[in-house]
Design an enzyme around this catalytic site. Structure first.
Site: not given
Length: 351
Positions: A16, A75, A93, A98, A128, A132, A194-195, A268, A303
């Site tokens: 992408r 990413k 992230h 994390q 937002r 995606f 939601g989306r 997550d 993923i």
């Protein structure tokens, strides 16, 4: 003059891009300088960007870019520990505890750079400006269904790869479902309004799956949620944030259940707020399913770059949403960028 440097993605299975050639042309017309790195894997060919008059640079050359350039990718960067002096636009992230995110913040602190996290670009109401989500939900539901099919055929889901379009993806899965004599799986979606949940629900509808759609009203009581265990597939479309209830506790692995596949589309697992407690690491394109229990089987699909399964559609959709904000890059202290910088400043102060 604002200089946007569109880097080539260096993560495997990432085709992408966050801006189309048409978007680059718009930024050039607005007086910005745009450099686009060449990429052997990007779903949108470099020729379209070259035709706009943008500067073309080798993949990975953002490291030597002028320090006033704004580096734009999607990413994460390679985890090489090097200081980061530039301003970066990407999904970092880094703000939910994390471990890798903490290391990323240390690199920004060492280099004096700034992260404008795409997840935290919001309008004045907190929504937002670009996501995606739809294609993440769509692809996540698709791969989760692949995992269920593999289980029904006595195996574990094998490697997945990109599809040229959603129709090709649907045709592949429909043919596989038709091979199976048993029922088509039932699915429950949390975050269905939601989306992400909308994309997941659309895929399930197109495949003729029986779908239960839940959102905040159905989960407001905080659990437990035995209904999740009564479906073949659970699709989690809720981000891990403080206050989110646990949807699948660790003991669900051994509890009586119909559930065979968890599609953690929000993905997550290393966050302390993760609502799914039966696994602790992401899966990937080479091994989409993590088997967390054998008898009866329970697989987790987690993923974290799902939209890249359909890279052209997802990139075009996202780029269209983000372009109005990119057009305001000459005012980084204001609007969506100013709000993102405030969040970065808050978190970098803790490093």
């Amino acid at each position: 003059m604002t200089h946007l440097w569109v880097r080539a993605e260096e993560r495997p299975n990432e085709e992408r891009v966050g801006i189309t050639p048409e978007g680059v042309a718009d930024l050039l017309a607005a007086g910005m300088t745009v450099t686009v790195e060449d990429s052997p894997v990007r779903a949108i060919p470099i020729d379209g960007y070259r035709a706009t008059g943008a500067r073309i640079a080798p993949a990975g050359s953002w490291r030597q870019a002028p320090e006033d350039a704004i580096i734009f990718g999607l990413k994460e960067l390679p985890e090489d520990g090097t200081p980061l002096p530039h301003r970066h636009i990407m999904f970092g992230h880094a703000y939910k505890g994390q471990p890798a995110g903490r290391e990323l913040l240390k690199r920004f602190k060492a280099g004096g750079g700034t992260l404008y996290d795409l997840e935290y670009l919001t309008d004045e109401s907190g929504r937002r400006v670009a996501a995606f989500g739809y294609w993440a939900g769509y692809a996540g539901a698709a791969i989760s269904t692949m995992c269920w099919i593999a289980e029904a055929e006595g195996g574990v889901c094998g490697p997945v790869a990109t599809y040229p379009n959603a129709e090709a993806l649907r045709d592949t899965i429909a043919a596989a479902l038709d091979r199976i004599d048993s029922h088509r799986p039932s699915a429950i979606i949390i975050g269905a309004k939601g989306r992400v949940g909308t994309g997941a629900g659309d895929f399930c509808d197109q495949m003729g799956l029986e779908v239960t759609r839940w959102d905040i009203d159905e989960t407001a009581h905080g659990g437990p949620f035995p209904e999740i265990l009564q479906h073949d597939i659970f699709l989690n479309c809720i981000l891990a944030t403080p206050g989110v209830p646990v949807f699948v506790p660790a003991e669900a692995k051994t509890a009586p259940r119909t559930l065979r596949v968890i599609g953690d589309i929000a993905c997550d697992p290393t966050s302390e707020f993760s609502p799914i407690k039966v696994y602790d690491r992401v899966t990937d394109w080479a091994a989409p399913a993590l088997r967390v229990h054998d008898d009866p089987p329970l697989d987790v699909m987690a993923i974290d770059n799902l939209p890249s399964l359909l890279p052209v559609e997802s990139a075009q959709d996202y780029a269209g949403q983000l372009l109005p904000s990119l057009k305001t890059l000459d005012a980084l202290d204001e609007g969506v960028w100013g709000r993102a910088k405030t969040i970065f400043d808050k978190h970098i102060a803790t490093v």
